[in-house]
Design a protein around this motif. Structure first.
Motif, PDB file in Angstrom:
ATOM      1  N   VAL A 215      92.773  53.018 -12.700  1.00 29.24           N
ATOM      2  CA  VAL A 215      92.279  54.310 -12.235  1.00 29.24           C
ATOM      3  C   VAL A 215      90.757  54.275 -12.233  1.00 29.24           C
ATOM      4  CG1 VAL A 215      92.180  56.797 -12.681  1.00 29.24           C
ATOM      5  CG2 VAL A 215      94.312  55.541 -13.081  1.00 29.24           C
ATOM      6  N   ASP A 216      90.164  54.524 -11.077  1.00 28.50           N
ATOM      7  CA  ASP A 216      88.711  54.428 -10.950  1.00 28.50           C
ATOM      8  C   ASP A 216      87.991  55.577 -11.646  1.00 28.50           C
ATOM      9  OD1 ASP A 216      88.631  52.051  -9.263  1.00 28.50           O
ATOM     10  OD2 ASP A 216      89.506  53.324  -7.708  1.00 28.50           O
ATOM     11  N   GLU A 217      88.531  56.779 -11.513  1.00 24.05           N
ATOM     12  CA  GLU A 217      87.910  57.958 -12.119  1.00 24.05           C
ATOM     13  C   GLU A 217      89.006  58.846 -12.696  1.00 24.05           C
ATOM     14  OE1 GLU A 217      85.526  59.972  -9.220  1.00 24.05           O
ATOM     15  OE2 GLU A 217      84.448  58.136  -8.612  1.00 24.05           O
ATOM     16  N   MET A 218      88.870  59.212 -13.966  1.00 24.72           N
ATOM     17  CA  MET A 218      89.869  60.051 -14.617  1.00 24.72           C
ATOM     18  C   MET A 218      89.300  61.447 -14.865  1.00 24.72           C
ATOM     19  SD  MET A 218      93.006  60.071 -15.658  1.00 24.72           S
ATOM     20  CE  MET A 218      93.487  58.375 -16.054  1.00 24.72           C
ATOM     21  N   TYR A 219      90.140  62.449 -14.634  1.00 26.17           N
ATOM     22  CA  TYR A 219      89.744  63.841 -14.808  1.00 26.17           C
ATOM     23  C   TYR A 219      90.800  64.572 -15.635  1.00 26.17           C
ATOM     24  CZ  TYR A 219      86.580  62.824 -10.897  1.00 26.17           C
ATOM     25  OH  TYR A 219      85.611  62.292 -10.087  1.00 26.17           O
TER      26      TYR A 219
ATOM     27  N   VAL B 275      91.133  55.257  -6.557  1.00 33.12           N
ATOM     28  CA  VAL B 275      92.166  55.926  -7.345  1.00 33.12           C
ATOM     29  C   VAL B 275      91.544  56.948  -8.289  1.00 33.12           C
ATOM     30  CG1 VAL B 275      94.112  55.647  -8.916  1.00 33.12           C
ATOM     31  CG2 VAL B 275      93.589  53.848  -7.242  1.00 33.12           C
ATOM     32  N   LEU B 276      91.931  58.209  -8.104  1.00 30.18           N
ATOM     33  CA  LEU B 276      91.533  59.278  -9.006  1.00 30.18           C
ATOM     34  C   LEU B 276      92.753  59.665  -9.833  1.00 30.18           C
ATOM     35  CD1 LEU B 276      89.586  61.586  -6.505  1.00 30.18           C
ATOM     36  CD2 LEU B 276      88.749  59.576  -7.748  1.00 30.18           C
ATOM     37  N   GLY B 277      92.562  59.918 -11.097  1.00 34.24           N
ATOM     38  CA  GLY B 277      93.665  60.310 -11.965  1.00 34.24           C
ATOM     39  C   GLY B 277      93.386  61.628 -12.646  1.00 34.24           C
ATOM     40  N   VAL B 278      94.449  62.373 -12.918  1.00 37.90           N
ATOM     41  CA  VAL B 278      94.359  63.615 -13.686  1.00 37.90           C
ATOM     42  C   VAL B 278      95.371  63.534 -14.814  1.00 37.90           C
ATOM     43  CG1 VAL B 278      94.661  66.119 -13.675  1.00 37.90           C
ATOM     44  CG2 VAL B 278      93.598  64.993 -11.716  1.00 37.90           C
TER      45      VAL B 278
END
Length: 317
Positions: free
Chosen positions: A176-180, A163-166
């Protein structure tokens, strides 16, 4: 002395009406889809802004607070509310369960070809249709990680998805594994098998997705928009689908609604269309009234202002 009043611009069941009356026992409460202009003008609080009666609302000098029936508030005269110091609260958070379910309905529909098989069933056609997709282990990017995005991320983890989040702040969120931040959008799109838009419509998000962004996506990726239609350049999306720059799209919202009958989207086998219904649920009214409006009403009486989902004009949501 004129009694204080609330105008609830829809039909409300007796249980929820009684719950509101218990909080404001001395107030008049007007209910119905076609409340008379005289009563609208008396109301200090308005629940559910109806576009068809917007010209009546702006005449009122008594209005202090509007409780929107939707999460999106771009259809409301925001300038008027700001100019007249009228509070606006949204129904943000009500939709987390039904919309996250809709998102996965799209995704599973695509990977397991449910939409294809439904068409074949209508034709009494027995065909494998080259079924070979899964969502387990795939990468999903959620563009706009609010309550809907967080619930979607939670479900995605159950499918062992990355899960990638923005989000604008870039702050981490559970599941969320990675937030941007939006500045990293290109990097996120290049990695994603599913791109899910859950953003509100603001000046910053209008046409956030266009030709450039669809070019950055994998040609095997699916695009889902349950935010607002104008976040996407619809012509660019149609071109991307026609030229197979992306694999498909699940769309609940459109630049112009209802979607025009001559839109190419209707005829595309790699598109699933729902009529801005992703947030519909049997629990909608109870959640708005019990979880948002009544707690806000108590705070409004106590402190003079609501506290849940208060619209911030400087942010646009």
């Amino acid at each position: 002395m004129t009694k204080r009043s609330i105008a609830i611009n829809l039909n409300l069941d007796e249980q929820n009406l009684q719950a509101i009356q218990e909080v404001v026992p001395g107030w008049d409460i007007y209910i119905g889809k076609d409340i008379a202009e005289e009563k609208l003008n008396k109301a200090e609080i308005l629940v559910h802004w109806r576009e068809s009666q917007a010209d009546k609302y702006v005449k009122s000098n008594n209005l202090k607070w509007v409780q929107s029936w939707s999460a999106g508030v771009d259809y409301i005269d925001l300038d008027h509310l700001k100019k007249n110091d009228i509070y606006l609260t949204s129904a943000n958070g009500v939709h987390a369960f039904p919309i996250s379910e809709t998102i996965f309905a799209y995704m599973l529909g695509f990977t397991r070809l449910i939409h294809t098989y439904i068409k074949q069933q209508q034709e009494k056609k027995w065909h494998h249709a080259n079924l070979n997709g899964e969502i387990h282990g795939k990468t999903i990017s959620i563009i706009g990680v609010g309550k809907i995005g967080k619930e979607t991320a939670k479900i995605a983890q159950a499918f062992n998805m990355k899960v990638l989040g923005v989000r604008h702040s870039g702050k981490n969120v559970d599941y969320v594994d990675e937030m941007y931040t939006p500045d990293d959008l290109k990097h996120v799109l290049e990695q994603s098998d599913f791109v899910v838009v859950t953003l509100p419509l603001t000046n910053e998000t209008r046409h956030m997705f266009g030709k450039e962004q669809f070019n950055q996506m994998k040609d095997s990726a699916f695009f889902v928009n349950i935010g607002r239609g104008p976040i996407v350049d619809e012509k660019a999306l149609i071109t991307a689908l026609q030229q197979k720059e992306i694999a498909g799209a699940g769309l609940d919202v459109f630049e112009s609604e209802p979607l025009q009958s001559d839109s190419p989207l209707w005829e595309m086998d790699n598109v699933i269309i729902t009529p801005h219904s992703a947030g519909a649920t049997e629990y909608y009214t109870n959640r708005v009234i019990q979880d948002i409006f009544i707690p806000n009403l108590k705070t409004y009486l106590d402190k003079g202002a609501p506290s849940i989902n208060v619209f911030q004009h400087n942010l646009g949501y």
